[in-house]
Design an enzyme around this catalytic site. Structure first.
Site, PDB file in Angstrom:
ATOM      1  CE  LYS A 232     -13.149   5.112   2.372  1.00 18.67           C
ATOM      2  NZ  LYS A 232     -14.367   5.172   1.545  1.00 18.67           N
TER       3      LYS A 232
ATOM      4  CG  HIS B 272      -2.021  -0.994   1.131  1.00 16.24           C
ATOM      5  ND1 HIS B 272      -2.361  -1.624  -0.038  1.00 16.24           N
ATOM      6  CD2 HIS B 272      -2.872  -1.479   2.065  1.00 16.24           C
ATOM      7  CE1 HIS B 272      -3.367  -2.458   0.182  1.00 16.24           C
ATOM      8  NE2 HIS B 272      -3.691  -2.383   1.451  1.00 16.24           N
TER       9      HIS B 272
END
Length: 890
Positions: A556, A161
């Site tokens: 999120k 990532h």
């Protein structure tokens, strides 16, 4: 506010640095490297650069220490007053400074670890395996504690990532400086050697300064594989067996090294690098095969060299250490297969049978690497069998210390890494599987996507055949929403393989990410374990099952508070279900480096988990800058593994399980109140009309897409009109760059205010580990935020309502955290507090430069959508610097 005189500036900086109360050696290192960087800036050929850097540095320190609006405005005016070329140079200078400070902090950690010594005893540091074993033995008895230790498993999984902002060339330069700093310590009493070392350090810092700080191109997935391999080569290959050795030294005392080791290898290293294709079109089946081949090349080369080194040291004469019959039989087999080499080795080692065997085994390992079918090992188990034949022969001849010394380390390395090094895992989105299966079931022409998805299964089969079943086989389904999403993987595998071809061995792992998916997880698992393909695999593995939990998207989705509570509840329910079903459960924690993505100290998080959710097994993702921070230095890697393994062992103790269960029950109503209140507050922000484009305006979210961090795209889609297509990484990274860190704390202040009972919340902080971990992590997140700079970022968007909502929540959260912890942020963690305070004014300097660039880009975009290249470069340079200054950014 008037400008300080040179004398006043020096006095201000001196008082600020003295106030940080650094250890004397660390203070000396900071001064040394800082002075060398200053000299490089003065010699850089850019007139006045050093003076301009000092001017901004002094101004931000003054603004930080006296906190007056005038001081802050003066610092901002200095940042805005530079030419764009000078602002570029100043940003690079502060970034270089952070690289040096990070190096000094790491060096100090290593220094402290080495001062403690390499042989800790029982009852020593509380967060070590030795202390954890002693504590567990006191509760369950030594025999039970030993069986749990031998069943221990720690499984970090490295991911690609994109959160590591610095180039590999920069990392390499920093590593060379680290070695020179160690040489500088060793040369303290030799004036000539000190001067020589400082000259070389000056040369290296000059190289660091002159190296382009930004990548020109995004790395390919294969580049990312090779980058992770550096951690293995430089650290893990030798550090992991050293951890095993230290534990055995503690458990066996004086008998260590003369008896068979008690500890069993408990580390397994996984990797998504080259296997994670969720949203990354550049990770193909070909890349997956290359990733496995590269990893195997590295470990086989390591094993070959180790076997040679061990063999050369086994100069034991046959008369003093006679070979066993099994060893003689092994020699005959090896000699028949490799006659010329055996004759040459026998001539050089005529009466050293154990040495001869090891040197021939090294040749077989080399043949495995070069794919020489006549000599190659079929699998690591056959190599282990040969090594144990040597070990048993040494023991029977009375040479136990040779049997359980360097040879044992080699055995541990083979047991840990096999011929594959990393257990490569594949990840794909459930929606991709559904789309491909619909096409296959229709019987029409196959698309390019379908061919690629099917080729992945053939690649897994190839990797298993070549490197062994441990080399690949875990298949993770992102956004698992039903049992069908998991069953689809087995159906796709059957489409991929031809008639008569064996299917790859697959352990299909659900990944529950959103709030709704976490709540649905127990029901989905109960359904899928009835599926025939899963039943067969469960039976074959002794009913072992992995379940992955996503920290990023859940945060999120509903905010950090509700996500943490939902994750805890999901773990509790899944663990209870698994225990009732007789399933050996491993929960796989999809954590990032930043607090908004499940980051923070791993050991405290482990000790806050629900009963039976750990049970001696802990698996998590490690990514970006976290990989190099935790595993880049051998001493730090050993300490990290020791701490995590200790927490995993301790988490299964009856007292910890009772504590966590009791706290969850006692504070259930507090959790329920916090959950509802935090979600409502979070939704008031993120579901407000126009929130997504406003977020893209007040943070450098759009610009981050131009930073060559990794091969993976920053968004799933093209639009910022909705957060659903925005990945969790840029969501967290953008708020961090804006010095708001919203993803780590938003909603907590409202949640605590809804509870309202300060004493009750203080009790929770003392008695409820999950709550304490949450509060401590938020304290760290808020300490790295900055209210004055945050307001300037929020002012970039024409939404006073949303900006006010963010700042009100920040102040409310800070107030409650300080009331609960009884003092200023991080007051109970003085070392961390000192590190944050020491960095903050320097990060402020970079933030002011970033704000300048961002304002210019926003103003330019309003008139002309063509980006201003100079200001875009300044912004990207500042992003790299802020990431280096704040550290846990992704």
């Amino acid at each position: 506010m008037r400008e300080l005189t040179p004398t006043e500036a020096i006095d201000l900086v001196g008082r600020f640095e003295a106030g940080q109360e650094l250890p004397e050696q660390m203070r000396a290192d900071v001064r040394l490297l800082g002075s060398l960087l200053g000299r490089v800036l003065r010699e850089s050929g850019s007139p006045g650069l050093y003076d301009d850097v000092e001017k901004l540095r002094t101004a931000t320190i003054q603004a930080y220490t006296d906190e007056t609006p005038e001081a802050f405005e003066r610092a901002a005016a200095i940042a805005d007053g530079f030419s764009i070329a000078r602002a570029d140079e100043v940003a690079r200078a502060f970034t270089a400074y952070f690289h040096l400070v990070n190096l000094v902090e790491e060096h100090q950690r290593v220094r402290v670890l080495r001062e403690r010594g390499d042989r800790p005893s029982r009852g020593g540091t509380p967060d070590t395996i030795a202390a954890a074993f002693e504590r567990l033995a006191g509760e369950v008895g030594e025999e039970t504690a030993l069986s749990r230790l031998q069943a221990l498993r720690f499984h970090p999984v490295f991911t690609a990532h994109p959160t590591e902002a610095r180039r590999r060339a920069i990392s390499t330069s920093i590593r060379r400086l680290s070695e020179l700093l160690g040489e500088h310590d060793a040369a303290a009493e030799n004036e000539g050697e000190v001067r020589r070392t400082e000259r070389r350090m000056l040369e290296e810092i000059d190289t660091l300064w002159r190296t382009a700080p930004l990548r020109r191109e995004k790395p390919s997935p294969v580049d990312e594989v090779r980058s992770v391999m550096a951690v293995f080569d430089e650290t893990l290959y030798t550090a992991v067996p050293r951890v095993y050795r230290r534990i055995d030294d503690i458990l066996q005392g004086e008998d260590a090294g003369a008896k068979a080791p008690i500890v069993k290898p408990f580390v397994r290293v996984g990797s998504w690098v080259g296997g994670d294709r969720d949203g990354n079109p550049f990770v193909t089946a070909s890349v997956t095969r290359k990733a496995a081949a590269i990893a195997s090349e590295h470990v086989l080369l390591g094993l070959e060299r180790t076997a040679q080194r061990v063999g050369r040291g086994l100069t034991l004469d046959a008369e003093t250490t006679p070979p066993s019959d099994a060893l003689l039989a092994l020699w005959n087999r090896l000699r028949a297969a490799d006659e010329d080499a055996a004759a040459e080795i026998a001539e050089r080692s005529p009466a050293e049978p154990h040495r001869r065997i090891l040197l021939l085994l090294a040749r077989k390992i080399a043949a495995t690497r070069t794919r020489n079918a006549d000599l190659a090992y079929r699998d690591p188990e056959h190599l282990l069998a040969d090594l144990r034949t040597v070990q048993d022969s040494l023991v029977s001849a009375g040479a136990a210390r040779q049997a359980y010394g360097s040879l044992q380390r080699l055995i541990w390395q083979v047991e840990t890494y096999g011929f594959h090094l990393t257990e490569l895992e594949v990840r794909q989105h459930s929606a991709v599987h559904r789309k491909v299966l619909a096409e296959l079931r229709s019987g029409g022409a196959r698309s390019e996507l379908t061919d690629e998805v099917l080729d992945v299964f053939r690649s897994v089969a190839y990797v298993q055949e070549r490197f062994g079943p441990r080399a690949a086989g875990r298949y993770i389904v992102s956004f698992t929403q039903s049992a069908e999403d998991l069953a689809n993987v087995h159906e796709l595998a059957s489409y991929a393989m031809g008639p008569g071809e064996a299917l790859p061995v697959l352990d299909v792992i659900p990944l529950f990410e959103t709030f709704a998916d976490l709540q649905a997880a127990p029901g989905i698992l109960a359904e899928i374990v009835e599926h025939p393909a899963f039943v067969r695999r469960l039976d074959a593995t002794g009913r072992r099952l992995e379940v992955m939990l996503g920290y990023s998207d859940s945060s999120k989705d509903v905010g950090p508070v509700a996500a943490n509570l939902a994750l805890y509840e999901a773990q509790a329910k899944i663990s209870t279900w698994a225990e009732a079903e007789g399933i050996e459960l491993t929960l796989f924690h999809g954590r990032g480096g930043a607090l908004g993505r499940g980051g923070g100290p791993a050991n405290s998080a482990i000790l806050a988990q629900p009963p039976h959710s750990v049970d001696g097994r802990f698996k998590l993702t490690e990514q970006g800058e976290v990989i190099f921070a935790r595993y880049g230095d051998p001493d730090i890697a050993m300490r990290h593994i020791d701490q995590v393994a200790a927490a995993v062992l301790t988490a299964s103790s009856p007292s910890i399980e009772r504590r966590n269960r009791g706290a969850a029950e006692a504070f259930a109503e507090v959790a329920a109140t916090m959950d509802v209140a935090s979600r409502e507050r979070f939704f008031a922000l993120v579901k407000a009309p126009g929130f997504a484009p406003w977020f893209a305006t007040v943070t450098p979210m759009e610009e981050l897409g131009h930073l060559a961090l990794g091969s993976r795209p920053a968004r799933r889609g093209l639009s910022v009109e909705s957060l659903e297509d925005l990945r969790a990484i840029p969501w967290v990274f953008s708020w961090t760059q804006a010095r708001i860190n919203l993803a780590g704390w938003f909603g907590l202040g409202t949640a605590l205010d809804a509870v309202g009972d300060e004493q009750r919340l203080r009790d929770a902080y003392e008695q409820w580990p999950l709550f304490r971990t949450m509060i401590d992590n938020v304290a760290m997140s808020l300490a790295k935020a900055d209210e004055r700079i945050a307001r300037r970022y929020l002012a970039l968007g024409d939404r006073d309502d949303l900006a006010g909502l963010v700042m009100d929540e920040m102040l409310l959260t800070r107030t409650w955290v300080e009331r609960i912890t009884g003092g200023e942020l991080l007051g109970n963690k003085p070392v961390l507090q000192r590190a944050v305070k020491m960095r903050s004014p320097y990060v402020d300097a970079l933030s002011l430069l970033q704000l300048r660039a961002l304002r210019a880009l926003r103003d330019t975009h309003a008139e002309d959508p063509t980006p201003d290249a100079e200001h875009q470069r300044l912004l990207l340079l500042s992003v790299s610097g802020v990431a280096a200054g704040l550290q846990n950014t992704g």
